[in-house]
Design an enzyme around this catalytic site. Structure first.
Site, PDB file in Angstrom:
ATOM      1  N   SER A   1       0.962  -1.144  -0.069  1.00  0.00           N
ATOM      2  CA  SER A   1       0.038   0.005   0.003  1.00  0.00           C
ATOM      3  C   SER A   1       0.835   1.227   0.015  1.00  0.00           C
ATOM      4  O   SER A   1       1.849   1.045   0.435  1.00  0.00           O
ATOM      5  CB  SER A   1      -0.704   0.001   1.149  1.00  0.00           C
ATOM      6  OG  SER A   1      -1.329   1.431   1.564  1.00  0.00           O
TER       7      SER A   1
ATOM      8  N   TYR B   1      -2.257  -1.040  10.599  1.00  0.00           N
ATOM      9  CA  TYR B   1      -2.173  -1.065   8.832  1.00  0.00           C
ATOM     10  C   TYR B   1      -1.009  -0.491   8.547  1.00  0.00           C
ATOM     11  O   TYR B   1      -0.337  -1.363   7.719  1.00  0.00           O
ATOM     12  CB  TYR B   1      -3.410  -0.368   8.309  1.00  0.00           C
ATOM     13  CG  TYR B   1      -3.468  -0.417   6.895  1.00  0.00           C
ATOM     14  CD1 TYR B   1      -4.357  -1.475   6.598  1.00  0.00           C
ATOM     15  CD2 TYR B   1      -3.103   0.356   6.055  1.00  0.00           C
ATOM     16  CE1 TYR B   1      -4.434  -1.895   5.145  1.00  0.00           C
ATOM     17  CE2 TYR B   1      -3.233   0.141   4.749  1.00  0.00           C
ATOM     18  CZ  TYR B   1      -4.053  -0.908   4.132  1.00  0.00           C
ATOM     19  OH  TYR B   1      -4.319  -1.163   2.794  1.00  0.00           O
TER      20      TYR B   1
HETATM   21  P1  NAD Z   1     -11.663  -6.239   0.209  1.00  0.00           P
HETATM   22  O1  NAD Z   1     -12.236  -5.705   1.660  1.00  0.00           O
HETATM   23  O2  NAD Z   1     -12.319  -5.895  -1.262  1.00  0.00           O
HETATM   24  O3  NAD Z   1     -10.948  -7.467  -0.157  1.00  0.00           O
HETATM   25  C1  NAD Z   1     -10.433  -8.231   1.012  1.00  0.00           C
HETATM   26  C2  NAD Z   1     -10.374  -9.987   0.879  1.00  0.00           C
HETATM   27  O4  NAD Z   1      -9.503 -10.397   1.901  1.00  0.00           O
HETATM   28  C3  NAD Z   1     -11.610 -10.246   0.717  1.00  0.00           C
HETATM   29  O5  NAD Z   1     -11.553 -11.342  -0.370  1.00  0.00           O
HETATM   30  C4  NAD Z   1     -11.657 -11.036   2.244  1.00  0.00           C
HETATM   31  O6  NAD Z   1     -12.485 -12.029   2.420  1.00  0.00           O
HETATM   32  C5  NAD Z   1     -10.161 -11.396   2.205  1.00  0.00           C
HETATM   33  N1  NAD Z   1     -10.111 -11.385   3.719  1.00  0.00           N
HETATM   34  C6  NAD Z   1     -10.058 -10.905   4.858  1.00  0.00           C
HETATM   35  N2  NAD Z   1      -9.632 -11.520   6.084  1.00  0.00           N
HETATM   36  C7  NAD Z   1      -9.326 -12.508   5.685  1.00  0.00           C
HETATM   37  C8  NAD Z   1      -8.880 -13.798   6.479  1.00  0.00           C
HETATM   38  N3  NAD Z   1      -8.824 -13.887   7.645  1.00  0.00           N
HETATM   39  N4  NAD Z   1      -8.607 -14.804   5.520  1.00  0.00           N
HETATM   40  C9  NAD Z   1      -8.814 -14.953   4.249  1.00  0.00           C
HETATM   41  N5  NAD Z   1      -9.262 -14.002   3.728  1.00  0.00           N
HETATM   42  C10 NAD Z   1      -9.447 -12.863   4.113  1.00  0.00           C
HETATM   43  O7  NAD Z   1     -10.285  -5.168   0.304  1.00  0.00           O
HETATM   44  P2  NAD Z   1      -9.235  -4.485  -0.943  1.00  0.00           P
HETATM   45  O8  NAD Z   1      -9.400  -3.368  -0.997  1.00  0.00           O
HETATM   46  O9  NAD Z   1      -9.569  -5.543  -2.412  1.00  0.00           O
HETATM   47  O10 NAD Z   1      -7.909  -5.015  -0.511  1.00  0.00           O
HETATM   48  C11 NAD Z   1      -6.950  -6.091  -0.805  1.00  0.00           C
HETATM   49  C12 NAD Z   1      -5.404  -5.679  -0.474  1.00  0.00           C
HETATM   50  O11 NAD Z   1      -5.175  -4.493  -1.028  1.00  0.00           O
HETATM   51  C13 NAD Z   1      -5.427  -5.473   1.135  1.00  0.00           C
HETATM   52  O12 NAD Z   1      -4.171  -6.098   1.361  1.00  0.00           O
HETATM   53  C14 NAD Z   1      -5.229  -3.842   1.133  1.00  0.00           C
HETATM   54  O13 NAD Z   1      -4.724  -3.666   2.152  1.00  0.00           O
HETATM   55  C15 NAD Z   1      -4.611  -3.598  -0.041  1.00  0.00           C
HETATM   56  N6  NAD Z   1      -4.814  -2.239  -0.521  1.00  0.00           N
HETATM   57  C16 NAD Z   1      -6.264  -1.965  -0.684  1.00  0.00           C
HETATM   58  C17 NAD Z   1      -6.175  -0.486  -0.956  1.00  0.00           C
HETATM   59  C18 NAD Z   1      -7.510   0.142  -1.393  1.00  0.00           C
HETATM   60  O14 NAD Z   1      -7.706   1.398  -1.568  1.00  0.00           O
HETATM   61  N7  NAD Z   1      -8.468  -0.530  -1.521  1.00  0.00           N
HETATM   62  C19 NAD Z   1      -5.155   0.423  -1.298  1.00  0.00           C
HETATM   63  C20 NAD Z   1      -3.873  -0.003  -0.934  1.00  0.00           C
HETATM   64  C21 NAD Z   1      -3.702  -1.451  -0.430  1.00  0.00           C
END
Ligand code: NAD
Length: 261
Positions: free
Chosen positions: A143, A156
């Site tokens: 991130s 985080y």
């Molecule tokens: P999201 O909430 O849409 O998806 C998260 C996924 O992780 C889901 O499939 C959920 O079921 C799964 N998950 C959560 N806890 C879990 C567990 N204990 N075991 C197995 N699966 C689990 O989130 P996203 O925005 O797609 O984020 C995905 C990644 O990208 C994360 O690591 C997040 O930190 C990173 N990220 C997101 C953003 C953003 O702006 N959305 C920015 C930078 C980084």
């Protein structure tokens, strides 16, 4: 670019960035294990759609990324189903927003477990096979918060900085084995994770929803646009290609200019 005959595991791929990565890897020809939480029927629909849309095999693991034994079993199950694990995308992640002095201890532990330790456990399980076959691709979804901080996100930000360090370390260890290890550091991507943190940020900062979007989320992003899940997925697929075989140990930002400031 073809990933035919490659087999991938994408953690946290029932939603958001992970689902987009799983679909993009499948589109490039890889068999995929998807993972994550959600309603069984909705997950089965996504799994079947990947097989139908891209003509690859797709299996599901319900492994909980906060449980080391379940993570090891997920990687072993993928190896048993496909014959190998060639691509590992460590993507599962959660968020919690709170001033540090009120940050619930169990939330801290959970975020470190899912956002940082899970990647270690999955890498640990997948690396012996990759080393033996002299080919592998590990993509960690970090991130912008792996490079810079924002208030109220102590766990985080700590986990994402940790992922950046883990990426560099493992990249050095695997450099002569045909295995690359990189992280992608997105800025704000419009996914359920971002949507869900809006109410807590409204409370923590005493703001309306529109203010949170404009003054907190996109305030940091000079382009004033959210990154899309498909843009992150396209970069992940590129990092898995042979064209990217000399890219390792890097942290690639996709943040609309956020960390340039
Ligand atoms: P999201 O909430 O849409 O998806 C998260 C996924 O992780 C889901 O499939 C959920 O079921 C799964 N998950 C959560 N806890 C879990 C567990 N204990 N075991 C197995 N699966 C689990 O989130 P996203 O925005 O797609 O984020 C995905 C990644 O990208 C994360 O690591 C997040 O930190 C990173 N990220 C997101 C953003 C953003 O702006 N959305 C920015 C930078 C980084």
């Amino acid at each position: 670019m073809s990933l035919k005959s490659r087999n991938a595991v994408v953690t946290g791929s029932t939603s958001g960035i992970g689902l987009a990565c799983a679909r993009a890897l499948a589109q490039a020809g890889a068999n995929v294990m998807i993972n994550g939480f959600g309603e069984a029927a909705a997950i089965e629909k996504e799994r079947a759609a990947i097989e139908k849309d891209f003509g690859v095999r797709c299996v599901y693991s319900g492994a909980d990324m906060s449980k080391p034994a379940e993570i090891a079993k997920m990687v072993a199950d993928a190896g048993a189903a496909f014959g190998s694990v060639d691509v590992l995308v460590n993507n599962a992640g959660i968020q919690f927003v709170s001033p540090v002095e009120d940050f619930p201890v169990e939330k801290w532990d959970q975020i470190i477990a899912i956002n940082l330790s899970a990647a270690f456990h999955a890498i640990r399980a997948a690396v012996p096979g990759m080393k033996a076959r002299k080919w592998g691709r590990i993509v960690n979804i970090a991130s912008a918060h792996g490079l810079v901080a924002s208030p109220f996100k102590s766990a985080y930000v700590s986990a994402k900085h940790g992922i950046a360090g883990l990426t560099k370390t493992v990249a050095l260890e695997l450099a002569t084995f045909g295995v690359t290890v990189n992280c992608i550091s997105p800025g704000y991507v419009w996914t359920p994770l971002v949507e869900k943190q809006i109410p807590d940020t409204m409370k923590a900062r005493n703001m309306t929803e529109e203010q949170v979007k404009r003054d907190v989320l996109l305030a940091a992003q000079p382009t004033k646009q959210f990154v899309t899940v498909d843009q992150v997925a396209a970069l992940a697929v590129y990092l898995c290609s042979d064209a990217a075989s000399q890219i390792t140990g890097t942290n690639i930002s996709m943040d609309g200019g956020w960390t340039a400031a």
